[in-house]
Design an enzyme around this catalytic site. Sequence first.
Site, PDB file in Angstrom:
ATOM      1  N   THR A 155     -25.042   1.043  18.014  1.00 24.85           N
ATOM      2  CA  THR A 155     -24.145   1.882  18.805  1.00 24.85           C
ATOM      3  C   THR A 155     -23.339   0.883  19.637  1.00 24.85           C
ATOM      4  O   THR A 155     -23.872  -0.167  20.028  1.00 24.85           O
ATOM      5  CB  THR A 155     -24.897   2.865  19.732  1.00 24.85           C
ATOM      6  OG1 THR A 155     -25.740   2.127  20.612  1.00 24.85           O
ATOM      7  CG2 THR A 155     -25.761   3.849  18.936  1.00 24.85           C
ATOM      8  N   HIS A 156     -22.096   1.195  19.867  1.00 21.69           N
ATOM      9  CA  HIS A 156     -21.186   0.257  20.548  1.00 21.69           C
ATOM     10  C   HIS A 156     -21.141  -1.095  19.825  1.00 21.69           C
ATOM     11  O   HIS A 156     -20.900  -2.118  20.446  1.00 21.69           O
ATOM     12  CB  HIS A 156     -21.584   0.055  22.014  1.00 21.69           C
ATOM     13  CG  HIS A 156     -21.847   1.333  22.737  1.00 21.69           C
ATOM     14  ND1 HIS A 156     -20.868   2.034  23.411  1.00 21.69           N
ATOM     15  CD2 HIS A 156     -22.984   2.078  22.858  1.00 21.69           C
ATOM     16  CE1 HIS A 156     -21.397   3.141  23.931  1.00 21.69           C
ATOM     17  NE2 HIS A 156     -22.669   3.188  23.603  1.00 21.69           N
TER      18      HIS A 156
ATOM     19  N   ASN B 134      13.347  28.639  -6.338  1.00 20.22           N
ATOM     20  CA  ASN B 134      12.528  28.634  -5.120  1.00 20.22           C
ATOM     21  C   ASN B 134      11.085  29.060  -5.395  1.00 20.22           C
ATOM     22  O   ASN B 134      10.137  28.429  -4.929  1.00 20.22           O
ATOM     23  CB  ASN B 134      13.161  29.534  -4.056  1.00 20.22           C
ATOM     24  CG  ASN B 134      14.550  29.049  -3.658  1.00 20.22           C
ATOM     25  OD1 ASN B 134      14.965  27.955  -4.048  1.00 20.22           O
ATOM     26  ND2 ASN B 134      15.269  29.857  -2.887  1.00 20.22           N
TER      27      ASN B 134
ATOM     28  N   GLU C 249      -9.968  -4.076   2.975  1.00 25.25           N
ATOM     29  CA  GLU C 249      -8.865  -4.159   3.939  1.00 25.25           C
ATOM     30  C   GLU C 249      -7.716  -3.249   3.514  1.00 25.25           C
ATOM     31  O   GLU C 249      -7.104  -2.561   4.332  1.00 25.25           O
ATOM     32  CB  GLU C 249      -8.356  -5.602   4.048  1.00 25.25           C
ATOM     33  CG  GLU C 249      -9.341  -6.539   4.736  1.00 25.25           C
ATOM     34  CD  GLU C 249      -8.881  -7.995   4.619  1.00 25.25           C
ATOM     35  OE1 GLU C 249      -7.799  -8.314   5.118  1.00 25.25           O
ATOM     36  OE2 GLU C 249      -9.610  -8.795   4.009  1.00 25.25           O
TER      37      GLU C 249
ATOM     38  N   LYS D 121       7.452  16.693  -1.983  1.00 26.15           N
ATOM     39  CA  LYS D 121       6.828  16.175  -3.202  1.00 26.15           C
ATOM     40  C   LYS D 121       6.369  14.735  -3.115  1.00 26.15           C
ATOM     41  O   LYS D 121       5.223  14.413  -3.472  1.00 26.15           O
ATOM     42  CB  LYS D 121       7.771  16.363  -4.383  1.00 26.15           C
ATOM     43  CG  LYS D 121       7.746  17.791  -4.840  1.00 26.15           C
ATOM     44  CD  LYS D 121       8.869  18.128  -5.759  1.00 26.15           C
ATOM     45  CE  LYS D 121       9.233  19.577  -5.566  1.00 26.15           C
ATOM     46  NZ  LYS D 121       9.830  19.879  -4.247  1.00 26.15           N
TER      47      LYS D 121
ATOM     48  N   TYR E 189      13.295  29.742   1.987  1.00 26.85           N
ATOM     49  CA  TYR E 189      13.385  28.417   1.393  1.00 26.85           C
ATOM     50  C   TYR E 189      14.520  27.615   2.027  1.00 26.85           C
ATOM     51  O   TYR E 189      15.609  28.132   2.282  1.00 26.85           O
ATOM     52  CB  TYR E 189      13.616  28.507  -0.126  1.00 26.85           C
ATOM     53  CG  TYR E 189      13.780  27.131  -0.752  1.00 26.85           C
ATOM     54  CD1 TYR E 189      12.670  26.407  -1.160  1.00 26.85           C
ATOM     55  CD2 TYR E 189      15.044  26.547  -0.881  1.00 26.85           C
ATOM     56  CE1 TYR E 189      12.810  25.131  -1.699  1.00 26.85           C
ATOM     57  CE2 TYR E 189      15.194  25.275  -1.406  1.00 26.85           C
ATOM     58  CZ  TYR E 189      14.075  24.568  -1.811  1.00 26.85           C
ATOM     59  OH  TYR E 189      14.214  23.312  -2.327  1.00 26.85           O
TER      60      TYR E 189
ATOM     61  N   SER F 194      -7.650 -17.760  -0.666  1.00 29.07           N
ATOM     62  CA  SER F 194      -6.479 -18.037   0.153  1.00 29.07           C
ATOM     63  C   SER F 194      -5.673 -19.124  -0.531  1.00 29.07           C
ATOM     64  O   SER F 194      -6.230 -20.022  -1.155  1.00 29.07           O
ATOM     65  CB  SER F 194      -6.911 -18.494   1.543  1.00 29.07           C
ATOM     66  OG  SER F 194      -5.885 -19.253   2.155  1.00 29.07           O
TER      67      SER F 194
ATOM     68  N   GLN G 109      12.178  20.203  -0.564  1.00 25.17           N
ATOM     69  CA  GLN G 109      12.153  19.261  -1.679  1.00 25.17           C
ATOM     70  C   GLN G 109      11.459  17.949  -1.260  1.00 25.17           C
ATOM     71  O   GLN G 109      10.934  17.228  -2.096  1.00 25.17           O
ATOM     72  CB  GLN G 109      13.592  18.981  -2.131  1.00 25.17           C
ATOM     73  CG  GLN G 109      13.702  18.039  -3.300  1.00 25.17           C
ATOM     74  CD  GLN G 109      15.110  18.055  -3.888  1.00 25.17           C
ATOM     75  OE1 GLN G 109      15.543  19.056  -4.455  1.00 25.17           O
ATOM     76  NE2 GLN G 109      15.828  16.977  -3.734  1.00 25.17           N
TER      77      GLN G 109
ATOM     78  N   ASN H  71     -11.861 -13.543   0.655  1.00 27.96           N
ATOM     79  CA  ASN H  71     -11.392 -12.461   1.520  1.00 27.96           C
ATOM     80  C   ASN H  71     -11.682 -11.079   0.942  1.00 27.96           C
ATOM     81  O   ASN H  71     -11.472 -10.855  -0.249  1.00 27.96           O
ATOM     82  CB  ASN H  71      -9.879 -12.593   1.747  1.00 27.96           C
ATOM     83  CG  ASN H  71      -9.519 -13.850   2.503  1.00 27.96           C
ATOM     84  OD1 ASN H  71     -10.286 -14.315   3.354  1.00 27.96           O
ATOM     85  ND2 ASN H  71      -8.366 -14.407   2.193  1.00 27.96           N
TER      86      ASN H  71
ATOM     87  N   LYS I  14     -11.964 -19.929   1.473  1.00 28.27           N
ATOM     88  CA  LYS I  14     -11.924 -18.502   1.784  1.00 28.27           C
ATOM     89  C   LYS I  14     -12.320 -17.595   0.630  1.00 28.27           C
ATOM     90  O   LYS I  14     -12.001 -17.831  -0.511  1.00 28.27           O
ATOM     91  CB  LYS I  14     -10.506 -18.125   2.214  1.00 28.27           C
ATOM     92  CG  LYS I  14     -10.133 -18.702   3.557  1.00 28.27           C
ATOM     93  CD  LYS I  14     -10.681 -17.874   4.683  1.00 28.27           C
ATOM     94  CE  LYS I  14      -9.671 -16.797   4.999  1.00 28.27           C
ATOM     95  NZ  LYS I  14      -9.803 -16.285   6.349  1.00 28.27           N
TER      96      LYS I  14
ATOM     97  N   SER J 130      16.334  15.452  -7.370  1.00 26.54           N
ATOM     98  CA  SER J 130      14.894  15.197  -7.219  1.00 26.54           C
ATOM     99  C   SER J 130      14.233  14.854  -8.541  1.00 26.54           C
ATOM    100  O   SER J 130      13.040  14.584  -8.593  1.00 26.54           O
ATOM    101  CB  SER J 130      14.212  16.420  -6.598  1.00 26.54           C
ATOM    102  OG  SER J 130      14.490  17.573  -7.370  1.00 26.54           O
TER     103      SER J 130
END
Length: 463
Positions: free
Chosen positions: A159-160, A114, A294, A329, A321, A281, A326, A289, A287, A27
């Site tokens: 709303t909606h 541990n 996003e 992490k 343990y 783009s 492990q 973006n 474009k 690890s």
Amino acid sequence: MHDASPKTWSGRFSEPVAELVKRYTASVSFDKRLAEFDIQGSLAHAQMLNKVGVLSDDDLTAITNGMSKILAAIREGSFEWLLDLEDVHMNIEKRLTDLIGDAGKRLHTGRSRNDQVATDIRLWLRHEIDALIHLAGELQRSLLDLAEKHADTVMPGFTHLQVAQPITFGHHLMAYVEMLARDVERLQDTRKRVNRLPLGAAALAGTSYPIDREFVMRQLGFDAVCENSLDAVSDRDFAIEFTAAAALVMTHLSRLSEELVLWMNPRFGFIDMADRYCTGSSIMPQKKNPDVPELVRGKTGRVTGHLVALLTLMKAQPLAYNKDNQEDKEPLFDTVDTLSATLRVVADMMRGVVVKPEAMRRAVKQGYATATDLADYLVKKGLPFRDAHEAVALAVRYAGEQRKDLEDLSLVELGTFSPLISAEVFEVLTPEGSLASRNHIGGTAPNQVRAAIARARNRLEEA
Ligand code: ARG
């Protein structure tokens, strides 16, 4: 990383660990991130062993000096991490022994990896939670600054995703400040359960040395010791709680991001985003973006995935343990990294939002946003709400046919829907009239929005 001396625990084995297994179980490539906290924990443990008479003064001095050399090497990047030594704990311990000899071998008395690793993660996470709380505060400040500028800016509330009632842009932003304030509360609450000391549990059952856990607890700034040795080494609730809190922050930021994407679309046209937060783009020259919001949306899935990973990791795990742990992490590290980068980027992105009040106002006017205000007006004149609702529905239908907004109908036209309507009706049909009437705590009246901003600022100052 290359192979070095035999494993610390290799005495009972008759053949070396297979290369493949070594790589599979190691690890150190990721847990070396815990190094500074590992050293902190080791020093507190050594001081305690010395205090209870298990470790001599000379050994303690040697360990302290050796560790400060190791810490310096780690900080300057010259420390050599060896895969063969499996993890951060054994890498540091081996180096210490190389530097100071037998004193280094005595450090692990009354301790196990541990309880050591559980302590390291808690120390690390406590540190990271404090940094995240600070970043969440910075984001709130960035939202508050924008909200303050737009405490009077009319926009449609939805709303909606259909135009509902007029609100101010400031009021809308303050909803996110509330979410973030709860997020901070959750992080603070999680911190209480992070801040408990596992060390002293040793492998699982405690130790026969006359240890002083309270001393170590105080040295490391923990609020309490974990009360049961089995639970101390196997508990990862705190990691799950933290990741849940983080996933919720990300969820909030994904909602804000989605709104930014919508608002930036020319169909809405409510905002523009600073060019430094957009990309073009490679094929479509026109474009611009909103990649950053996003990606915030996308990274939310990643953090939620870490939460599910940790819950699944712990599900049905027998005490105490297990090596499974492990695997806690990488999800934790990535959760912290993703959340901290996201909080920073969103705080800065909000400073680059260009608001277009005319477009927001136009949208309010197109959606009969003050229809409820007209109904309330009729109710205040004595009409039961359901009848008022019906009268206004007919008025909205008529206005739609005329391609007009309610406030553009004449008094004579409006009068055909209810004899109760008189000239002062136009005060409630304007967006400003509608806003001003929602004048109570939590309402969208501009003075209430300003009061909410002031309260939020005070909350942040006091924290
Ligand atoms: N690298 C291990 C972990 O992260 C440290 C504890 C290992 N203990 C053990 N007995 N194998 O969980």
